[in-house]
Design a protein around this motif. Structure first.
Motif, PDB file in Angstrom:
ATOM      1  N   THR A 113      39.283 -20.917  11.298  1.00  0.00           N
ATOM      2  CA  THR A 113      38.550 -22.174  11.094  1.00  0.00           C
ATOM      3  C   THR A 113      38.780 -23.241  12.159  1.00  0.00           C
ATOM      4  O   THR A 113      37.928 -24.103  12.334  1.00  0.00           O
ATOM      5  N   PHE A 116      36.071 -24.326  14.602  1.00  0.00           N
ATOM      6  CA  PHE A 116      34.930 -25.088  14.108  1.00  0.00           C
ATOM      7  C   PHE A 116      35.315 -26.511  13.703  1.00  0.00           C
ATOM      8  O   PHE A 116      34.436 -27.318  13.397  1.00  0.00           O
ATOM      9  N   GLU A 183      34.286 -26.948  -0.836  1.00  0.00           N
ATOM     10  CA  GLU A 183      32.952 -26.823  -0.237  1.00  0.00           C
ATOM     11  C   GLU A 183      32.304 -25.497  -0.610  1.00  0.00           C
ATOM     12  O   GLU A 183      31.095 -25.427  -0.843  1.00  0.00           O
ATOM     13  N   SER A 187      28.827 -24.901  -2.717  1.00  0.00           N
ATOM     14  CA  SER A 187      27.759 -24.066  -2.185  1.00  0.00           C
ATOM     15  C   SER A 187      27.336 -22.988  -3.177  1.00  0.00           C
ATOM     16  O   SER A 187      26.134 -22.798  -3.435  1.00  0.00           O
ATOM     17  N   TRP A 325      33.517 -18.847   7.067  1.00  0.00           N
ATOM     18  CA  TRP A 325      33.836 -20.276   7.155  1.00  0.00           C
ATOM     19  C   TRP A 325      32.967 -20.996   8.177  1.00  0.00           C
ATOM     20  O   TRP A 325      32.738 -22.197   8.044  1.00  0.00           O
ATOM     21  N   ARG A 326      32.467 -20.282   9.176  1.00  0.00           N
ATOM     22  CA  ARG A 326      31.515 -20.920  10.106  1.00  0.00           C
ATOM     23  C   ARG A 326      30.315 -21.458   9.323  1.00  0.00           C
ATOM     24  O   ARG A 326      29.912 -22.615   9.501  1.00  0.00           O
ATOM     25  N   LYS A 327      29.778 -20.635   8.440  1.00  0.00           N
ATOM     26  CA  LYS A 327      28.599 -21.049   7.673  1.00  0.00           C
ATOM     27  C   LYS A 327      28.933 -22.185   6.702  1.00  0.00           C
ATOM     28  O   LYS A 327      28.186 -23.166   6.609  1.00  0.00           O
ATOM     29  N   ILE A 329      31.353 -24.411   6.815  1.00  0.00           N
ATOM     30  CA  ILE A 329      31.656 -25.652   7.546  1.00  0.00           C
ATOM     31  C   ILE A 329      30.375 -26.286   8.074  1.00  0.00           C
ATOM     32  O   ILE A 329      30.169 -27.498   7.982  1.00  0.00           O
ATOM     33  N   GLN A 330      29.487 -25.469   8.621  1.00  0.00           N
ATOM     34  CA  GLN A 330      28.225 -26.002   9.133  1.00  0.00           C
ATOM     35  C   GLN A 330      27.357 -26.549   8.009  1.00  0.00           C
ATOM     36  O   GLN A 330      26.780 -27.634   8.124  1.00  0.00           O
ATOM     37  N   ASP A 331      27.269 -25.804   6.912  1.00  0.00           N
ATOM     38  CA  ASP A 331      26.443 -26.259   5.786  1.00  0.00           C
ATOM     39  C   ASP A 331      26.972 -27.552   5.173  1.00  0.00           C
ATOM     40  O   ASP A 331      26.216 -28.380   4.652  1.00  0.00           O
ATOM     41  N   GLY A 333      28.336 -29.896   6.816  1.00  0.00           N
ATOM     42  CA  GLY A 333      28.197 -30.995   7.784  1.00  0.00           C
ATOM     43  C   GLY A 333      29.516 -31.472   8.345  1.00  0.00           C
ATOM     44  O   GLY A 333      29.632 -32.635   8.747  1.00  0.00           O
ATOM     45  N   HIS A 335      32.041 -31.803  11.232  1.00  0.00           N
ATOM     46  CA  HIS A 335      31.910 -31.733  12.681  1.00  0.00           C
ATOM     47  C   HIS A 335      33.281 -31.716  13.342  1.00  0.00           C
ATOM     48  O   HIS A 335      34.237 -32.310  12.827  1.00  0.00           O
TER      49      HIS A 335
END
Length: 337
Positions: A113, A116, A183, A187, A325-327, A329-331, A333, A335
């Motif tokens: 993680t 990211f 998170e 989701s 975790w890429r998805k 973290i991106q979902d 928001g 940064h």
């Protein structure tokens, strides 16, 4: 007719000497590869723990160092190099010589993680390391204040859907696995429970007990005391299976959210290019230790579940968690800082 004279004693001796020299040179050439690769290990090994002393990563690292060192016949010295979510220590190991004498006690943060969450990560977690073995999984746990009146994951989901944005969850940091546990819950359950980050487990737990937040995710070792005392109610553990430390607490998945799983794992890594035989010897030493009942008990007392899988299996865990975790973290928001 030409007559050939028989070589004299000196000439014959020189010829025999020349033949012997050639034979010895050939034998030396054949022996050179073995001499170039002496038995490993021949000196102490450094295990870098990229977090401060006293935490779960450090305690597991010291246990592994003691047990692996005893089996390898060399001392394994723990070196704490904290900072940047474990990135400073991980970067140091990535730059070390690939000879098996410098190892990393990695985490889901250092290997999956951080890339990211941090703007400047000075290593490539996929390219710069050779996975050795996943040492242990440590679950996070979802807890609520008993005064909330929610006693199950299913009831929490029902309340959150009825009151979007009203409930808050505490975590021990921004971007850590407790935060990401919340998170992922949002989701999969399709709810809006707001995140409130704190600077550690103690202030987050204080906020939960005081009612400033309604629920909290934390590493099990940090939270188990409050759970056992009844100060907070554990709704579920984040791992795929129940854990021996809290056998009566269901997993989040079985309690109402199928497919949910979060592992705060800890594993050994070497610099990329470390010889396969050296990697196998380290893994074998750790696996032997983890199969010892006394060592397994010590790992479980830290709130973790012993694993000791193969390098290939550990590499697959890192790949899968990186994509997962890429998805998330991106979902969410989140940064890079």
């Amino acid at each position: 007719m030409r007559l050939h004279s028989r070589p004299g004693p000196r000439a014959a001796a020189r010829r025999v000497s020349s033949i012997l020299s050639a034979v010895l040179a050939a034998a030396a050439a054949l022996a050179a590869p073995a001499q170039a690769a002496p038995a490993w290990p021949t000196r102490p090994i450094t295990l870098v723990v990229p977090f401060p002393p006293g935490g779960t990563t450090d305690l597991l690292g010291r246990l592994v160092a003691r047990e692996a060192g005893a089996r390898l016949g060399q001392s394994v010295v723990v070196e704490n190099r904290p900072g940047a979510g474990g990135g400073i220590g991980a970067a140091a190991v990535a730059r070390a010589a690939p000879d098996g004498y410098t190892l990393l006690m990695g985490t889901v943060g250092t290997q999956a993680t951080n890339q990211f969450l941090y703007a400047n990560v000075h290593y490539d977690s996929a390219r710069d390391f050779a996975p050795v073995t996943l040492v242990a999984n440590s679950p996070n746990v979802l807890m609520v204040n008993p005064k909330l009146g929610i006693a199950s994951v299913a009831a929490l989901i029902q309340r959150a859907r009825a009151q979007p944005g009203v409930l808050n969850f505490a975590s021990t940091s921004l971007g850590g696995t407790p935060h990401l546990s919340g998170e992922l819950f949002n989701s999969l359950a399709k709810v809006d429970i707001r995140h409130v980050p704190y600077s550690g487990s103690a202030p987050a737990m204080t906020a939960l007990l005081g009612g400033q937040v309604q629920l909290m995710y934390d590493n099990l070792p940090s939270a188990i005391g409050q759970i056992r005392s009844g100060s907070v109610l554990a709704l579920g553990v984040t791992t795929r299976e129940r854990v021996p430390m809290l056998p009566d607490v269901p997993t989040v998945a079985e309690a109402g959210l199928p497919g949910y799983e979060v592992n705060s794992w800890f594993g050994l890594l070497a610099p990329a290019g470390t010889p396969d035989e050296v990697v196998r010897r380290i893994r074998s030493a750790v696996a032997d230790a983890m199969n010892t009942p006394a060592v397994r008990r010590q790992v479980e007392e830290l709130g973790a579940v012993p694993v000791a899988d193969t390098p290939q299996e550990y590499a697959a865990v890192i790949r899968d968690d990186t994509a997962k975790w890429r998805k998330i973290i991106q979902d969410a928001g989140i940064h890079p800082q």
